[in-house]
Motif scaffolding. Structure first.
Motif, short mmCIF file in Angstrom:
data_model
loop_
_atom_site.label_atom_id
_atom_site.label_comp_id
_atom_site.label_asym_id
_atom_site.label_seq_id
_atom_site.Cartn_x
_atom_site.Cartn_y
_atom_site.Cartn_z
N VAL A 307 0.85 -1.20 0.00
CA VAL A 307 0.00 0.00 0.00
C VAL A 307 0.88 1.25 0.00
O VAL A 307 0.64 2.19 -0.75
CB VAL A 307 -0.95 -0.01 1.22
CG1 VAL A 307 -1.77 1.28 1.27
CG2 VAL A 307 -1.86 -1.22 1.18
N PHE A 308 1.92 1.22 0.82
CA PHE A 308 2.83 2.38 0.87
C PHE A 308 3.45 2.64 -0.51
O PHE A 308 3.45 3.78 -1.00
CB PHE A 308 3.91 2.16 1.93
CG PHE A 308 5.01 3.20 1.89
CD1 PHE A 308 4.71 4.55 1.95
CD2 PHE A 308 6.35 2.82 1.80
CE1 PHE A 308 5.72 5.52 1.91
CE2 PHE A 308 7.35 3.77 1.76
CZ PHE A 308 7.05 5.13 1.82
N PHE A 309 3.97 1.62 -1.15
CA PHE A 309 4.62 1.83 -2.45
C PHE A 309 3.63 2.40 -3.48
O PHE A 309 3.97 3.31 -4.24
CB PHE A 309 5.23 0.53 -2.98
CG PHE A 309 6.39 0.02 -2.17
CD1 PHE A 309 7.09 0.85 -1.31
CD2 PHE A 309 6.80 -1.31 -2.28
CE1 PHE A 309 8.17 0.37 -0.56
CE2 PHE A 309 7.88 -1.80 -1.53
CZ PHE A 309 8.55 -0.95 -0.67
N ALA A 310 2.41 1.86 -3.48
CA ALA A 310 1.42 2.34 -4.44
C ALA A 310 1.06 3.80 -4.17
O ALA A 310 0.99 4.63 -5.08
CB ALA A 310 0.17 1.47 -4.38
N GLN A 311 0.87 4.11 -2.90
CA GLN A 311 0.52 5.49 -2.54
C GLN A 311 1.68 6.44 -2.78
O GLN A 311 1.50 7.57 -3.20
CB GLN A 311 0.10 5.55 -1.06
CG GLN A 311 -1.24 4.93 -0.79
CD GLN A 311 -2.34 5.61 -1.58
OE1 GLN A 311 -2.51 6.82 -1.51
NE2 GLN A 311 -3.07 4.86 -2.37
N PHE A 312 2.88 5.99 -2.47
CA PHE A 312 4.05 6.85 -2.64
C PHE A 312 4.23 7.20 -4.11
O PHE A 312 4.50 8.35 -4.47
CB PHE A 312 5.30 6.17 -2.08
CG PHE A 312 6.44 7.13 -1.83
CD1 PHE A 312 6.44 7.96 -0.71
CD2 PHE A 312 7.50 7.23 -2.72
CE1 PHE A 312 7.48 8.86 -0.49
CE2 PHE A 312 8.55 8.13 -2.50
CZ PHE A 312 8.54 8.95 -1.38
N ALA A 313 4.03 6.21 -4.96
CA ALA A 313 4.14 6.45 -6.41
C ALA A 313 3.16 7.54 -6.83
O ALA A 313 3.50 8.49 -7.54
CB ALA A 313 3.87 5.15 -7.18
N ARG A 314 1.95 7.40 -6.35
CA ARG A 314 0.91 8.35 -6.72
C ARG A 314 1.25 9.76 -6.21
O ARG A 314 1.13 10.75 -6.92
CB ARG A 314 -0.40 7.85 -6.12
CG ARG A 314 -1.56 8.69 -6.43
CD ARG A 314 -2.77 8.23 -5.61
NE ARG A 314 -3.69 9.33 -5.53
CZ ARG A 314 -3.60 10.29 -4.65
NH1 ARG A 314 -2.65 10.29 -3.74
NH2 ARG A 314 -4.48 11.27 -4.65
N SER A 315 1.68 9.84 -4.97
CA SER A 315 1.96 11.16 -4.39
C SER A 315 3.22 11.79 -4.98
O SER A 315 3.31 13.01 -5.07
CB SER A 315 2.08 11.06 -2.86
OG SER A 315 0.81 10.82 -2.28
N MET A 316 4.18 10.97 -5.38
CA MET A 316 5.38 11.54 -6.01
C MET A 316 5.04 12.15 -7.37
O MET A 316 5.60 13.18 -7.76
CB MET A 316 6.48 10.49 -6.17
CG MET A 316 7.22 10.15 -4.89
SD MET A 316 7.98 11.56 -4.05
CE MET A 316 9.36 11.92 -5.15
N VAL A 317 4.12 11.51 -8.10
CA VAL A 317 3.68 12.10 -9.37
C VAL A 317 3.03 13.45 -9.11
O VAL A 317 3.28 14.43 -9.82
CB VAL A 317 2.72 11.15 -10.12
CG1 VAL A 317 2.08 11.85 -11.31
CG2 VAL A 317 3.47 9.89 -10.56
N ARG A 318 2.21 13.51 -8.05
CA ARG A 318 1.54 14.78 -7.72
C ARG A 318 2.56 15.83 -7.26
O ARG A 318 2.50 16.99 -7.68
CB ARG A 318 0.49 14.53 -6.64
CG ARG A 318 -0.74 13.81 -7.19
CD ARG A 318 -1.62 13.22 -6.11
NE ARG A 318 -2.06 14.16 -5.10
CZ ARG A 318 -3.02 15.09 -5.28
NH1 ARG A 318 -3.65 15.15 -6.42
NH2 ARG A 318 -3.36 15.91 -4.31
N MET A 319 3.51 15.44 -6.42
CA MET A 319 4.52 16.40 -5.97
C MET A 319 5.36 16.87 -7.15
O MET A 319 5.73 18.05 -7.23
CB MET A 319 5.41 15.77 -4.89
CG MET A 319 6.36 16.77 -4.24
SD MET A 319 7.43 16.00 -2.99
CE MET A 319 8.83 15.53 -3.99
N GLY A 320 5.66 15.96 -8.06
CA GLY A 320 6.51 16.29 -9.21
C GLY A 320 5.86 17.24 -10.19
O GLY A 320 6.52 17.74 -11.12
N ALA A 321 4.57 17.51 -10.02
CA ALA A 321 3.86 18.43 -10.91
C ALA A 321 3.65 19.80 -10.26
O ALA A 321 3.11 20.70 -10.89
CB ALA A 321 2.52 17.83 -11.33
N VAL A 322 4.10 19.95 -9.02
CA VAL A 322 3.85 21.21 -8.31
C VAL A 322 4.56 22.38 -9.00
O VAL A 322 5.77 22.35 -9.21
CB VAL A 322 4.32 21.12 -6.83
CG1 VAL A 322 4.30 22.51 -6.17
CG2 VAL A 322 3.46 20.15 -6.05
N GLY A 323 3.79 23.36 -9.40
CA GLY A 323 4.33 24.62 -9.93
C GLY A 323 5.28 24.46 -11.09
O GLY A 323 6.18 25.30 -11.26
#
Ligand code: HEM
Ligand code: NAG
Ligand code: NAG
Ligand code: NAG
Ligand code: NAG
Length: 342
Positions: A307-323
């Protein structure tokens, strides 16, 4: 016991299901091409460099560095985070100070940031084989992914590319944007919120502290003088606080390093959440995740590595799009440390 495990399992399916998105989103877009928020794309460089594969070049160099020095994984991951939280993921963190400006890397939290030389080496190689095409911001984002992925020998999350490099970097912008190790839950949530990141991102990305090092100076108050009367933070496990005081004797050497995940600080795993749930999170900002019902539940769910790996992947994509800067914005720097034309 069995019942609560079952409940957690069901909740985790729910959470992952609801938030699926781009967690494994190789090429999955919104129906037209590969666009995600911010205008980034999968494999942006695929047809832009004839002589080299951009992503393979980054991976080769990063894997060789991490293989030679495993602590480099945490450094490169943190570099991307610090870049994204100040002026978006635009490589502003890489700019060296000039005669007139104090850039982000000269600000307080910089001291322990490193990995700049690895980015330089990648940039030099790419400028030789494919000049003027690959942004420093994308190199930082790819390097963070590859650094963590070395342990697994496979990509742990997709990196959307096409970022441009910014031309502005100000030390004065670091303080307000990067959460402090002493931040409470409200402050953390609102600082993530200003980046378009939510509670799940906050709890999930804090799991980055499963690798890497900190320093005694950042926890001294928790250990010795929490409310100003010579006390320890009562939310910290008593035995663990004792262990930490031994590692950081008072008056402490502020440079002594501490692992945030003492059991496996070189291994990217979900042990951060196991420690956190045992009240052994290192920072006030880690412990703060247990002070809100929803984030505490999330911190329980994320103890499951899958669960952590799946969520981390998702959140890193979101962080990587910031600004991010894309298309006509920004520039492709020739040197990651200097704005073009200076
Ligand atoms: C939630 C707010 C966060 C706070 C308050 C925070 C705070 C800190 C602090 C104080 C350190 C130690 C730095 C030092 O010794 O000077 C650290 C290290 C680190 N942080 Fe965070 N952090 C946060 C979120 C993140 C995120 C989102 C990531 C990445 C996705 C991240 C990745 C790391 C890594 C990998 C290290 C270890 C660096 C190394 O070993 O060189 N942190 N963090
Ligand atoms: C830096 O400051 C000097 C002296 O104040 C000035 O002449 C110069 O134009 C400045 N350079 C930049 C890039 O702002
Ligand atoms: C980091 O910040 C400190 C304090 O603001 C400064 O003295 C130091 O020179 C900076 N380090 C780097 C590498 O820029
Ligand atoms: C959290 O920290 C902020 C800033 O230090 C403070 O203003 C606020 O009162 C704190 N909130 C709680 C619930 O402690
Ligand atoms: C503890 O904190 C109080 C209040 O901030 C301060 O006056 C005192 O000097 C501190 N004690 C130590 C030993 O640092």
């Amino acid at each position: 016991m069995t019942k609560s495990v079952l409940v957690l399992f069901l909740v985790s399916i729910l959470v992952v299901g609801c938030m699926g998105g781009h967690g494994n989103g190789h090429g999955r877009g919104n129906g037209h091409g590969h666009d995600v928020a911010g205008g980034l794309k999968m494999k942006f460089y695929e047809n832009l460099c004839r002589l080299v594969s951009v992503e393979s070049t980054v991976r080769e160099i990063v894997w060789s560095k991490v293989s030679a020095d495993p602590s480099m994984a945490a450094k490169l991951l943190r570099l991307h985070y610090h870049d994204c939280f100040v002026r978006g993921c635009d490589a502003s963190i890489l700019l060296d100070p000039t005669q007139n400006t104090t850039t982000e890397k000269t600000a307080g939290p910089n001291r322990s940031i490193s990995g700049y030389e690895v980015i330089d080496e990648i940039k030099t190689k790419l400028e030789t084989n494919c000049p003027g095409i690959v942004s420093c911001a994308d190199i930082v984002a790819l390097a963070a992914r590859d650094a963590v992925s070395f342990q697994f020998r496979r990509d742990m999350w997709p990196v959307f590319t096409g970022r441009k490099d910014g031309t502005v970097s100000l030390a004065s912008e670091v303080g307000g944007n990067l959460p402090s190790a002493n931040a409470n839950f409200t402050t953390l949530l609102s600082q993530f919120g200003t980046k378009g990141l939510n509670l799940n991102d906050l709890v999930t990305l804090s799991g980055a502290h499963t690798i890497g090092l900190s320093r005694c100076a950042l926890v001294a108050r928790r250990l010795y003088n929490f409310t100003g009367v010579g006390d320890a933070d009562p939310s910290l496990d008593v035995t663990y606080a004792q262990t930490l005081r031994q590692k950081c004797p008072n008056p402490q050497n502020p440079a002594t390093t501490l692992e945030m995940d003492p059991k496996s600080s070189l291994s990217f795993d979900s042990n951060y959440y196991r420690a956190l749930n045992q009240h052994k999170g290192l920072f006030v900002s880690d412990a703060a995740l247990l002070t809100n019902r929803q984030s505490a539940l999330m911190a329980k769910i994320l103890q499951n590595p899958a669960v952590f790996f799946a969520q981390f992947a998702r959140s890193m994509v979101r962080m990587g799009a910031v600004g991010v800067l894309t298309d006509g914005q920004g520039e492709i720097r020739k040197s990651c440390r200097v704005v073009n034309g200076q």
